[in-house]
Design a protein around this motif. Structure first.
Motif, mmCIF file in Angstrom:
data_model
loop_
_atom_site.group_PDB
_atom_site.id
_atom_site.type_symbol
_atom_site.label_atom_id
_atom_site.label_comp_id
_atom_site.label_asym_id
_atom_site.label_seq_id
_atom_site.Cartn_x
_atom_site.Cartn_y
_atom_site.Cartn_z
ATOM 1 N N VAL A 297 -52.628 35.842 38.429
ATOM 2 C CA VAL A 297 -51.857 35.908 37.178
ATOM 3 C C VAL A 297 -51.354 34.501 36.835
ATOM 4 O O VAL A 297 -50.750 33.834 37.678
ATOM 5 C CB VAL A 297 -50.648 36.858 37.317
ATOM 6 C CG1 VAL A 297 -49.886 36.928 35.989
ATOM 7 C CG2 VAL A 297 -51.095 38.236 37.775
ATOM 8 N N MET A 298 -51.640 34.056 35.579
ATOM 9 C CA MET A 298 -51.051 32.813 35.069
ATOM 10 C C MET A 298 -49.711 33.160 34.406
ATOM 11 O O MET A 298 -49.655 34.009 33.507
ATOM 12 C CB MET A 298 -51.956 32.169 34.006
ATOM 13 C CG MET A 298 -53.162 31.468 34.572
ATOM 14 S SD MET A 298 -53.950 30.342 33.358
ATOM 15 C CE MET A 298 -54.118 31.368 31.935
ATOM 16 N N VAL A 299 -48.642 32.506 34.910
ATOM 17 C CA VAL A 299 -47.313 32.722 34.328
ATOM 18 C C VAL A 299 -46.920 31.434 33.595
ATOM 19 O O VAL A 299 -46.765 30.383 34.206
ATOM 20 C CB VAL A 299 -46.267 33.055 35.406
ATOM 21 C CG1 VAL A 299 -44.898 33.277 34.752
ATOM 22 C CG2 VAL A 299 -46.705 34.272 36.209
ATOM 23 N N VAL A 300 -46.771 31.533 32.247
ATOM 24 C CA VAL A 300 -46.485 30.364 31.412
ATOM 25 C C VAL A 300 -45.138 30.585 30.715
ATOM 26 O O VAL A 300 -45.006 31.468 29.857
ATOM 27 C CB VAL A 300 -47.582 30.128 30.365
ATOM 28 C CG1 VAL A 300 -47.299 28.840 29.586
ATOM 29 C CG2 VAL A 300 -48.951 30.083 31.020
ATOM 30 N N ASP A 301 -44.115 29.802 31.101
ATOM 31 C CA ASP A 301 -42.790 29.887 30.490
ATOM 32 C C ASP A 301 -42.086 28.551 30.709
ATOM 33 O O ASP A 301 -42.173 27.983 31.800
ATOM 34 C CB ASP A 301 -41.979 31.034 31.104
ATOM 35 C CG ASP A 301 -40.802 31.427 30.227
ATOM 36 O OD1 ASP A 301 -39.957 30.552 29.918
ATOM 37 O OD2 ASP A 301 -40.712 32.612 29.836
ATOM 38 N N ASP A 302 -41.396 28.044 29.706
ATOM 39 C CA ASP A 302 -40.757 26.751 29.854
ATOM 40 C C ASP A 302 -39.434 26.832 30.603
ATOM 41 O O ASP A 302 -38.840 25.798 30.926
ATOM 42 C CB ASP A 302 -40.522 26.106 28.470
ATOM 43 C CG ASP A 302 -39.643 26.969 27.588
ATOM 44 O OD1 ASP A 302 -39.696 28.213 27.717
ATOM 45 O OD2 ASP A 302 -38.913 26.404 26.732
#
Length: 854
Positions: free
Chosen positions: A737-742
């Motif tokens: 799973v790619m988790v993308v959050d700033d």
């Protein structure tokens, strides 16, 4: 004296002091020479006066005749001397010649001064003195030297010379010792010499033949006859002048009165028309004679009618009858005449009618224009939608148009009994006297608030300016105003909408950041709950978890207000939602309050979140319940369609909303409830829900008259409603799973939660690093991607598009704390989790992703 005497002075401006005996002789002489027209050219006095030896004229006219005779004879110097001598020789009678011949020179010298002043020139005195036989001295003394011209000098010189020669004197010479006309002296001094008669016998014979007594008798006879003749002539002239003056007066009056004058016989035929009437109708006098006057009048009335008007004038016994008639000109145009008819006898004592006609055509046309202008401005005044008012210098109404009556509720008569200050709001910046002081210099535009007869407050933009009377004195103020009550209300709504939008953006940003924090707190509290062995620690974790849930609910409301958290989007019937709200509202209102439901007969299909709309309408119903309170009242919910819009109205019979707070009711955290009874986000949330559905909400309320909230939503006709149900199931497979959050805390929490469930994770803080890593063979290893929608470079939706270009089959899950209006939303059907995200929400979403893939 200057030979070029100014002859431009009008006759009558100088006295009549010169006998016309001289002018009559000069005119007769000119007529015999064929020069009379040149001599009389430009002479104002009538020839009948100048040719009458018994008349008198002014010195300017006498001089003009003499001067023009000089010019006609070639303008030779001293020509009048020879003319006067020639005239006297040809005109003197035998009796006068006999008198000159036999009368002693001393008698002639004695009488000459008296006779000249009495019968020749009243401005001239003549003194003669016989010095010796053969020598005579004569003084010509004018009373006013300026009125003694060169022409008079030459004529008198020639007349004197001719008289002495007719007397029989030989070798007569007149020597100028001093001349009044040439030297500017007050008198003329002549010395006359001649050759004395040497024959004494002849002189004795003359004396014998003509005794002194007879000489005096003859002279006296001549003078008395002349005086008698002069008197008789004066009497005859006075009588003739009286008769002729009377005729001339009336003739002059008729010709120059400035009005048309006509005489009619008893049958109405024209016997006389003056020049004015002829000119007025553009006709010659001959065209009128013998014809009926109505032949030249408008055919609006018949000849019988005009004849009856003459008969009525006759019956009025000399009283004038005045009416307006139209006359026809030679060019077939109508002229309007103010006509006066009076029955009279003419100068020959014949009965008839004297008619005077005053041209009032232009006056009537001007009156018609003025009336049209007045009617136009009166119509503008009466029918103008703008308020037009005027009040005197004390502020009391002078006039008010219909618009002011409609706006104020007072009639103009009622307003005239009032002062303008009685209508103006007590707290308004309006002072009648101060306004008038300012208006003496210039006009002023201001906004004025006034109370109507029904105690309603209205606002008008009033342009006021000063009024002055004919003398320029300030008498009051006039004003033209426009009702801007609704305009102000709309402007306030626009401002409020802009303020709400700004607050929404602020709330959205707050919600986004706050939800990131809550996600971390919520997730970590779950971990503590799962792992804590001490009861007290477990209890503290439980409290933290519940606090995050409450904070999430509050942030959800902020998100709804900001129009970025619409939730699901589907087609639904507004009538169904309203019916459900009514069912919920009935049990919770007081017994004295009834809930009425009036639904449109056809479905009103809109697209949006039915749950949010349900919450919105129920919130309005609860506010209506609170407004009615314990009193009896009603809540009415209506739906209808208008102009491609679904209209929902919630109306109550409560106390209404006061004007000072109505503009604030949609503001966040504004509330009229007591402390602890609510957060104040109720109507602001309603506002946000409606706006998120591309709708609009307005309120209409007055104190004591209840309130009506109207919601407008766009209809979604023709769209298909996908009602496929979503069922949950357990996830049977794991993957990367790619988790993308700033936000680091959120990213770490999501990754740790998935790792506990057997998923491998890789974390990125921005889209650029994600795409750089997601290349080549690495893309094949990824099964899922959890993407935050709001990222620092490109947003999560655009990032998803780029990922799908490489891996169309990848399963995507979106998270967000807030989606602004200008942010692109995921496509319909995509799974979007609202932060803060807890473990059950995340795992359920992965189960749904697995089912969609299957």
């Amino acid at each position: 004296m200057d030979n070029n005497v100014d002859l431009s002075v009008k006759a009558g401006d100088v006295p009549l002091e010169v006998s016309c005996y001289g002018t009559s002789l000069m005119i007769k002489y000119a007529r015999e020479k064929g020069l009379v027209e040149r001599v009389l050219d430009g002479v104002i006095v009538a020839p009948s006066i100048l040719e009458n030896p018994m008349e008198w004229t002014d010195w300017l006219t006498w001089t003009q005749v003499a001067r023009q005779l000089e010019i006609a004879l070639g303008g030779r110097s001293k020509v009048l001397i020879s003319v006067a001598e020639e005239i006297l020789r040809s005109e003197v009678g035998n009796f006068f010649l006999f008198f000159l011949r036999i009368a002693p020179l001393s008698v002639i010298v004695h009488k000459i001064g008296e006779n000249v002043e009495k019968y020749s020139n009243k401005n001239l005195k003549v003194k003669a003195r016989l010095l010796k036989d053969g020598e005579l001295e004569i003084l010509w003394i004018p009373n006013e030297p300026a009125r003694y011209s060169n022409q008079m000098y030459d004529f008198n010189y020639g007349w004197t010379l001719a008289t002495l020669r007719l007397k029989g004197m030989q070798d007569v010479i007149i020597e100028d010792i001093r001349c009044v006309s040439n030297e500017g002296k007050p008198y003329s001094h002549y010395k006359v010499t001649w050759t004395p008669r040497p024959n004494i016998f002849r002189r004795i014979v003359d004396v014998f033949n003509f005794r002194v007594r007879d000489q005096k008798s003859i002279i006296q006879h001549m003078e008395e006859n002349h005086q008698s003749l002069q008197k008789q002539y004066s009497e005859i002239l006075a009588l003739n002048n009286t008769i002729e003056a009377s005729r001339n007066f009336y003739r002059h009056l008729m010709e120059n009165i400035g009005e048309g004058v006509i005489w009619l016989d008893t049958e109405g035929r024209i016997t006389y028309t003056n020049a004015v009437f002829c000119k007025w109708l553009g006709r010659e006098a001959g065209e009128f004679e013998g014809r009926h006057v109505w032949d030249f009048m408008s055919k609006k009335y018949s000849s019988v009618y005009y004849g009856n008007r003459l008969q009525k004038s006759r019956e009025q016994n000399g009283q004038p009858l005045t009416e307006e008639y139209s006359y026809i000109t030679s060019e077939k145009k109508e002229r309007i005449g103010d006509t006066t008819i009076i029955s009279l006898l003419n100068e020959r004592q014949q009965p008839g009618f004297l008619v005077s006609v005053r041209d009032v055509t232009e006056k009537r046309r001007m009156q018609q224009k003025l009336e049209a202008t007045e009617n136009r401005y009166r119509s503008l005044y009466e029918n103008s939608p703008a308020i037009i008012i005027g009040f005197d210098h004390s502020g009391k109404f002078m006039y008010a148009n219909r618009a002011m009556e409609e706006q104020s509720g007072y009639t103009e008569a009622e307003l005239k009994e009032m002062h303008f200050g009685q209508l103006v709001a007590p707290g308004a910046d309006f002072n009648a006297q101060r306004l008038m002081d300012r208006l003496t210099e210039e006009a002023r535009l201001q906004e004025v608030h006034f109370k109507t007869k029904n105690n309603e407050w209205k606002s008008i933009a009033l342009n006021s300016y000063p009024l002055f009377d004919d003398s320029g004195s300030f008498i009051g103020v006039a004003g033209i105003g426009v009702d801007v009550t609704e305009t102000k209300r709309l402007n306030e709504q626009v401002v409020r909408s802009q303020r709400m939008e700004l607050l929404g953006q602020m709330a959205g940003g707050l919600a986004h950041d706050f939800k990131n924090i809550l996600t971390s707190i919520n997730g970590r509290s779950q971990f503590i709950l799962e792992e804590a062995e001490i009861a007290k620690a477990h209890r503290n974790a439980q409290i933290i978890y519940q606090a995050t849930i409450r904070a999430r609910d509050l942030i959800d409301k902020l998100g709804t207000f900001s129009r970025g958290d619409m939730g699901g989007s589907e087609l639904f019937d507004v009538n169904t939602v309203v019916s459900e709200v009514a069912d919920l509202a009935i049990p919770i209102v007081d017994k004295g309050t009834t809930v009425n439901l009036v639904l449109d007969t056809k479905p009103l299909v809109v697209k949006g979140d039915p749950g949010k709309l349900h919450q919105c309408i129920l919130n309005l119903c609860m506010n209506s319940r609170d407004a009615i309170g314990k009193k009896e009242g009603s809540i009415t919910i209506t739906t209808e369609s208008t102009n491609a819009l679904a209209l929902i109205k919630v109306a109550d019979t409560g106390g209404g909303i006061s004007p000072d707070i109505i503009e604030k009711i949609f503001d966040p955290f504004f509330s009229t409830k007591t402390k602890g009874k609510g957060t104040g986000l109720g109507l602001s949330v309603v506002y946000g829900i409606v706006r998120s559905h591309q709708g609009n909400i307005v309120v209409d309320s007055r104190p004591g008259e209840g309130a009506t909230f109207a919601i407008e939503l766009p209809l979604a006709a023709g769209e298909q409603h996908d009602i496929a149900a979503l069922k949950g199931s357990s996830m049977s497979t794991n993957g990367l799973v790619m988790v993308v959050d700033d936000d680091n805390l959120v990213r770490e929490y999501v990754a740790e939660m998935l790792q506990k469930k057997g998923y491998a994770t890789i974390e990125f803080a921005n889209s650029e690093d994600t795409l750089r890593w997601f290349e080549g063979e690495r893309a094949k290893s990824v099964s899922y991607a959890v993407l935050d929608i709001i990222l620092p470079d490109i947003d999560g939706v655009e990032l998803a598009d780029k990922i799908r270009l490489r891996r169309p089959d990848i399963r995507l899950l979106f998270m967000t704390g807030y989606i602004a209006v200008n942010i692109r939303r995921p496509a319909e059907g995509e799974i979007v989790l609202s932060k803060p995200v807890d473990g059950p929400m995340l795992l359920n979403a992965f189960n749904r992703l697995s089912e969609k893939r299957g």
